[in-house]
Structure formats: C-alpha cells, structure tokens
Design a protein around this motif. Structure first.
Motif, PDB file in Angstrom:
ATOM      1  N   GLY A 188      37.765 -23.832 -83.636  1.00  0.00           N
ATOM      2  CA  GLY A 188      38.158 -22.685 -82.803  1.00  0.00           C
ATOM      3  C   GLY A 188      38.748 -23.062 -81.460  1.00  0.00           C
ATOM      4  O   GLY A 188      38.397 -22.466 -80.440  1.00  0.00           O
ATOM      5  N   VAL A 189      39.659 -24.030 -81.444  1.00  0.00           N
ATOM      6  CA  VAL A 189      40.172 -24.530 -80.163  1.00  0.00           C
ATOM      7  C   VAL A 189      41.698 -24.395 -80.049  1.00  0.00           C
ATOM      8  O   VAL A 189      42.211 -23.776 -79.104  1.00  0.00           O
ATOM      9  N   PHE A 190      42.437 -24.922 -81.029  1.00  0.00           N
ATOM     10  CA  PHE A 190      43.890 -25.023 -80.890  1.00  0.00           C
ATOM     11  C   PHE A 190      44.555 -23.652 -80.729  1.00  0.00           C
ATOM     12  O   PHE A 190      45.596 -23.533 -80.082  1.00  0.00           O
ATOM     13  N   HIS A 191      43.945 -22.601 -81.310  1.00  0.00           N
ATOM     14  CA  HIS A 191      44.561 -21.264 -81.183  1.00  0.00           C
ATOM     15  C   HIS A 191      44.463 -20.714 -79.752  1.00  0.00           C
ATOM     16  O   HIS A 191      45.080 -19.711 -79.446  1.00  0.00           O
ATOM     17  N   HIS A 192      43.672 -21.376 -78.896  1.00  0.00           N
ATOM     18  CA  HIS A 192      43.580 -20.953 -77.497  1.00  0.00           C
ATOM     19  C   HIS A 192      44.481 -21.795 -76.585  1.00  0.00           C
ATOM     20  O   HIS A 192      44.339 -21.753 -75.361  1.00  0.00           O
ATOM     21  N   THR A 193      45.376 -22.599 -77.160  1.00  0.00           N
ATOM     22  CA  THR A 193      46.299 -23.395 -76.342  1.00  0.00           C
ATOM     23  C   THR A 193      47.722 -22.856 -76.526  1.00  0.00           C
ATOM     24  O   THR A 193      47.974 -22.094 -77.465  1.00  0.00           O
ATOM     25  N   ASP A 194      48.641 -23.303 -75.669  1.00  0.00           N
ATOM     26  CA  ASP A 194      50.017 -22.808 -75.816  1.00  0.00           C
ATOM     27  C   ASP A 194      50.774 -23.577 -76.892  1.00  0.00           C
ATOM     28  O   ASP A 194      51.924 -23.235 -77.187  1.00  0.00           O
ATOM     29  N   ASP A 195      50.159 -24.614 -77.480  1.00  0.00           N
ATOM     30  CA  ASP A 195      50.906 -25.415 -78.440  1.00  0.00           C
ATOM     31  C   ASP A 195      50.013 -25.961 -79.571  1.00  0.00           C
ATOM     32  O   ASP A 195      49.756 -27.170 -79.657  1.00  0.00           O
ATOM     33  N   PRO A 196      49.545 -25.041 -80.447  1.00  0.00           N
ATOM     34  CA  PRO A 196      48.686 -25.509 -81.555  1.00  0.00           C
ATOM     35  C   PRO A 196      49.381 -26.545 -82.444  1.00  0.00           C
ATOM     36  O   PRO A 196      48.723 -27.455 -82.969  1.00  0.00           O
ATOM     37  N   GLU A 197      50.715 -26.447 -82.574  1.00  0.00           N
ATOM     38  CA  GLU A 197      51.456 -27.392 -83.425  1.00  0.00           C
ATOM     39  C   GLU A 197      51.276 -28.817 -82.884  1.00  0.00           C
ATOM     40  O   GLU A 197      51.006 -29.763 -83.621  1.00  0.00           O
ATOM     41  N   LYS A 198      51.421 -28.939 -81.560  1.00  0.00           N
ATOM     42  CA  LYS A 198      51.275 -30.259 -80.917  1.00  0.00           C
ATOM     43  C   LYS A 198      49.843 -30.770 -81.096  1.00  0.00           C
ATOM     44  O   LYS A 198      49.632 -31.971 -81.339  1.00  0.00           O
ATOM     45  N   CYS A 199      48.869 -29.873 -80.988  1.00  0.00           N
ATOM     46  CA  CYS A 199      47.468 -30.286 -81.150  1.00  0.00           C
ATOM     47  C   CYS A 199      47.250 -30.905 -82.529  1.00  0.00           C
ATOM     48  O   CYS A 199      46.601 -31.949 -82.652  1.00  0.00           O
ATOM     49  N   VAL A 200      47.798 -30.267 -83.564  1.00  0.00           N
ATOM     50  CA  VAL A 200      47.589 -30.789 -84.927  1.00  0.00           C
ATOM     51  C   VAL A 200      48.324 -32.125 -85.095  1.00  0.00           C
ATOM     52  O   VAL A 200      47.826 -33.054 -85.749  1.00  0.00           O
ATOM     53  N   LYS A 201      49.492 -32.243 -84.455  1.00  0.00           N
ATOM     54  CA  LYS A 201      50.220 -33.531 -84.515  1.00  0.00           C
ATOM     55  C   LYS A 201      49.412 -34.631 -83.835  1.00  0.00           C
ATOM     56  O   LYS A 201      49.401 -35.777 -84.284  1.00  0.00           O
ATOM     57  N   GLU A 202      48.723 -34.277 -82.765  1.00  0.00           N
ATOM     58  CA  GLU A 202      47.878 -35.262 -82.079  1.00  0.00           C
ATOM     59  C   GLU A 202      46.701 -35.679 -82.971  1.00  0.00           C
ATOM     60  O   GLU A 202      46.311 -36.841 -82.977  1.00  0.00           O
ATOM     61  N   VAL A 203      46.156 -34.727 -83.693  1.00  0.00           N
ATOM     62  CA  VAL A 203      45.068 -35.053 -84.634  1.00  0.00           C
ATOM     63  C   VAL A 203      45.569 -36.100 -85.632  1.00  0.00           C
ATOM     64  O   VAL A 203      44.916 -37.120 -85.891  1.00  0.00           O
ATOM     65  N   PHE A 204      46.768 -35.850 -86.167  1.00  0.00           N
ATOM     66  CA  PHE A 204      47.355 -36.768 -87.154  1.00  0.00           C
ATOM     67  C   PHE A 204      47.536 -38.159 -86.542  1.00  0.00           C
ATOM     68  O   PHE A 204      47.216 -39.176 -87.153  1.00  0.00           O
ATOM     69  N   ARG A 205      48.007 -38.195 -85.313  1.00  0.00           N
ATOM     70  CA  ARG A 205      48.274 -39.481 -84.653  1.00  0.00           C
ATOM     71  C   ARG A 205      47.003 -40.324 -84.492  1.00  0.00           C
ATOM     72  O   ARG A 205      47.002 -41.524 -84.734  1.00  0.00           O
ATOM     73  N   VAL A 206      45.903 -39.684 -84.081  1.00  0.00           N
ATOM     74  CA  VAL A 206      44.706 -40.490 -83.793  1.00  0.00           C
ATOM     75  C   VAL A 206      43.858 -40.785 -85.040  1.00  0.00           C
ATOM     76  O   VAL A 206      42.920 -41.567 -84.967  1.00  0.00           O
ATOM     77  N   LEU A 207      44.207 -40.157 -86.168  1.00  0.00           N
ATOM     78  CA  LEU A 207      43.479 -40.471 -87.404  1.00  0.00           C
ATOM     79  C   LEU A 207      43.966 -41.791 -87.993  1.00  0.00           C
ATOM     80  O   LEU A 207      45.160 -42.109 -87.934  1.00  0.00           O
ATOM     81  N   LYS A 208      43.011 -42.526 -88.580  1.00  0.00           N
ATOM     82  CA  LYS A 208      43.415 -43.717 -89.334  1.00  0.00           C
ATOM     83  C   LYS A 208      44.101 -43.260 -90.632  1.00  0.00           C
ATOM     84  O   LYS A 208      43.832 -42.138 -91.098  1.00  0.00           O
ATOM     85  N   THR A 209      44.882 -44.120 -91.228  1.00  0.00           N
ATOM     86  CA  THR A 209      45.399 -43.812 -92.567  1.00  0.00           C
ATOM     87  C   THR A 209      44.178 -43.711 -93.497  1.00  0.00           C
ATOM     88  O   THR A 209      43.301 -44.572 -93.444  1.00  0.00           O
ATOM     89  N   GLY A 210      44.129 -42.648 -94.270  1.00  0.00           N
ATOM     90  CA  GLY A 210      42.951 -42.418 -95.118  1.00  0.00           C
ATOM     91  C   GLY A 210      41.928 -41.524 -94.425  1.00  0.00           C
ATOM     92  O   GLY A 210      40.943 -41.136 -95.038  1.00  0.00           O
ATOM     93  N   GLY A 211      42.181 -41.203 -93.153  1.00  0.00           N
ATOM     94  CA  GLY A 211      41.247 -40.351 -92.397  1.00  0.00           C
ATOM     95  C   GLY A 211      41.421 -38.874 -92.731  1.00  0.00           C
ATOM     96  O   GLY A 211      42.425 -38.466 -93.328  1.00  0.00           O
ATOM     97  N   THR A 212      40.432 -38.076 -92.327  1.00  0.00           N
ATOM     98  CA  THR A 212      40.434 -36.648 -92.677  1.00  0.00           C
ATOM     99  C   THR A 212      40.183 -35.786 -91.449  1.00  0.00           C
ATOM    100  O   THR A 212      39.333 -36.114 -90.614  1.00  0.00           O
ATOM    101  N   ALA A 213      40.923 -34.657 -91.389  1.00  0.00           N
ATOM    102  CA  ALA A 213      40.701 -33.682 -90.316  1.00  0.00           C
ATOM    103  C   ALA A 213      40.026 -32.445 -90.899  1.00  0.00           C
ATOM    104  O   ALA A 213      40.349 -32.017 -92.014  1.00  0.00           O
ATOM    105  N   PHE A 214      39.075 -31.883 -90.146  1.00  0.00           N
ATOM    106  CA  PHE A 214      38.462 -30.597 -90.494  1.00  0.00           C
ATOM    107  C   PHE A 214      38.728 -29.659 -89.320  1.00  0.00           C
ATOM    108  O   PHE A 214      38.249 -29.914 -88.213  1.00  0.00           O
TER     109      PHE A 214
END
Ligand SMILES: C[S@@+](CC[C@H](N)C(=O)[O-])C[C@H]1O[C@@H](n2cnc3c(N)ncnc32)[C@H](O)[C@@H]1O
Ligand SMILES: [Zn+2]
Length: 326
Positions: A169-195
């Motif tokens: 319940g966080v990214f929808h309260h920012t001005d750029d949820p798309e960027k937030c999800v891209k940041e999640v992808f960046r900091v995950l290891k290959t094989g990692g998972t986001a919830f």
C-alpha cells in the motif's frame, strides 16, 4: 554481531547519481554529486536534507513522525503478510537465508514480525517518514532487521541485492508508481521475487466505484483544511462510517445468506472509531491515491521488466507476485 554501519555501507549508493558513498564524520558523502546523507548508529537518512516535491511533502505531513501512532513493541501485530498468504498460498514464502527489502514499512509491524519469526532472514525496512528513526532505535535489539530512510522512487540501494522485495500500500501514494516498480526490479537479484499490494479501481463493482467518487470529493474538500482540522474531520467521519458500513457489515457477516455482501462492504472490519481511523486517514489525507484496473496493474510489472507475474485481486486491491528472471 555486524554493526549497522558495516551492513548499510555494503548496500547503499547515491540515490541521485548512483555513485559510491564514503562514510565521513557521521555522514555519507557522495563521491559523484557530493550530496550528503546523515548517518547514525541506527539509521542512514536519504530524505532529510533533500528537496521535496509537493507529494512527498504531503506524505511526510500525513505519515511522517506519528505514523499510525507508532505502537509499542508489545502492540506489534501483522495483518498484511497474512493477506499475501491468502492470495498466493504456498506461493508466498521467503527461502532460507534470504535478503528481504520492505519499501514503505510504515509503523514497521510487518518487518518486525517477520524478523522475529525468521532469524535466518536479513531484512531491510525503508520508509520516507521520519518515524523510521524511532523504529530503528526501538528495534535495535532485533539483529536481523535494519532500517533506512529513503524514497521508493529513488532507492538509495545498489542493484541486484535482494532475493525479495515487499511493499504494502505504498506506491499508489507517490507521484510515480511506475518508477517505484522499476526500482523494485533494479534492486532484485535475478531469480528474485517482488510481492506488492496496490489499490484497485473497483472496475467490476458499481457500488464501490461510487465510494471512490465520494473519496475523491472528500479529498478535494480536505485538501484545503489545515492538517489538524483534516485529522479531526476523519475522526468525526469515523462515526457515520461505522454506523452505515462497519456495523451493518458485522451483522450481515453473521447471516449466511448475507455474509458475502457483508465482506464486500467498505470498512467491514471496523468495530470502533479507532479501528477504522487509520484507514480513513490513509485514504483521505493521502497526497494521492492511484487506483488500478487489473490490466493496468499487470502492465506496471511488465513495463518494469518482470516476466513471470501472478496477480490476485482481493476485496480492497491487487496483490502481485512478480519474478525477475534472467
Ligand atoms: C498507507 S501507509 C502503508 C504503511 C505500511 N506498508 C502498512 O501497510 O501499514 C503508506 C506508507 O508509504 C510511505 N511512503 C509514501 N510515499 C513514499 C515514498 N515515496 N517512498 C517511501 N515510502 C513512502 C508513507 O510514509 C507510509 O508509511
Ligand atoms: Zn550522488
């Protein structure tokens, strides 16, 4: 036991230019853009000295210091991970010895509960609010949990560090949820998972869509009130919400033929004004509430580079389990 500074030193980078940071006189100094970030024995702060846009300013006023009246250690409880468990069943898990990042940890309930129940995990909890300082001090004895103050849109973290990233319940309260999800992808290891959990737009429910219209109108009205008055307004509003939604829902849930409808009522879990106040505040005092259709929510993860994505839609929003594959 590894010292906070050593653990943090290994994972941070400048959020603005991605250059390395040097620790000097109680600060991190960026070797590229020369920005400074305060560092103490329990917290690195990547927000305090930076310029803030209007949405981040409002987020700090709404959630900053007194987020959900940061509860005492004993009062720590967790409801959010159990919602992911309901959504994904055995597909929601943290493998032994993993590194986990929580973005927008709020009062820290989920991160603390996870750290205490899984000593094999190494957990980093982050929020934009100054409340993380208090949390970091309070939970200093939980050795597998560290806190950091940062912005979801510009994570102060190196790439490919985490096995799991969770955000509730966080990214929808920012001005750029798309960027937030891209940041999640960046900091995950290959094989990692986001919830990730975000609000849905109730595209299939006319009744709840009218609730969103009411929410939008109330937000417009509250926008012009001083913060304290807006909080008072939410306290007052809790009573009619209980009367018209929560209490009727409580009764309906006990009548087999009506229980489905009861569970679909807004604020159906409420029992007292206090029990729904936090939710009203999150919704009405938030700087912005982005809401997603199923398709748009899925697309957020596709656009960020995730390839294996499962979305489960619950009564309040969408839950994603998204894997970063090679
Ligand atoms: C609705 S609360 C959710 C808190 C917690 N995840 C929970 O479920 O209780 C939203 C949280 O997002 C944080 N937040 C808002 N904008 C943020 C940003 N740009 N970066 C990091 N955290 C942010 C707020 O400070 C607040 O703690
Ligand atoms: Zn820099």
């Amino acid at each position: 036991m590894q010292d906070y500074r050593d653990s943090i030193n290994a994972v941070v980078q400048c959020p603005f230019c991605a250059c390395a940071l040097q620790e000097k006189d109680g600060e991190f100094l960026c070797s590229g853009c020369q920005k400074r970030y305060p560092l103490t024995v329990v917290i690195a702060d990547f927000v305090e000295l930076q310029q803030r846009d209007e949405i981040a300013k409002k987020a700090l006023v709404t959630w900053g210091e007194n987020l959900h009246h940061v509860s005492s250690d004993e009062a720590v409880h967790s409801g959010h991970f159990s919602q992911f468990e309901d959504a994904f069943g055995s597909g929601f898990f943290f493998a032994e010895g993993s590194r986990v990042l929580e973005i927008g940890c709020g009062a820290g309930e989920d991160a603390v509960k996870l750290a205490k129940s899984r000593s094999d995990l190494e957990i980093l909890a982050m929020d934009i609010g100054e409340n993380v300082r208090t949390l970091a001090e309070r939970f200093r004895a939980v050795v597998n949990l560290h806190f950091i103050r940062g912005d979801a849109r510009l994570l102060p973290l190196k790439a490919a560090l985490f096995d799991y990233v969770v955000s509730f319940g966080v990214f929808h309260h920012t001005d750029d949820p798309e960027k937030c999800v891209k940041e999640v992808f960046r900091v995950l290891k290959t094989g990692g998972t986001a919830f990730v959990y975000l609000y849905k737009n109730h595209e299939d429910d006319l009744f709840k869509r009218s609730g969103i219209i009411a929410e939008t109108l109330l937000m417009q009205l509250i926008r012009y009130m001083p913060h304290r008055m807006a909080q008072f307004f939410c306290h007052l509003l809790a009573w009619p919400c209980l009367l018209f939604f929560s209490w009727p829902a409580w009764i309906m849930k006990r009548i087999p033929r009506l229980s489905k409808l009861g569970n679909a009522m807004p604020l159906h879990w409420g029992t007292s004004p206090h029990s729904i106040y936090g939710d009203l505040e999150d919704r009405l005092l938030a700087p912005v509430n982005h809401r997603y259709s199923y398709k748009k929510f899925l697309q957020l993860f596709r656009d960020a580079g995730f390839t294996e994505i499962k979305v489960v839609t619950g009564s309040g929003g969408h839950y994603a389990r998204a894997a970063k594959l090679g």
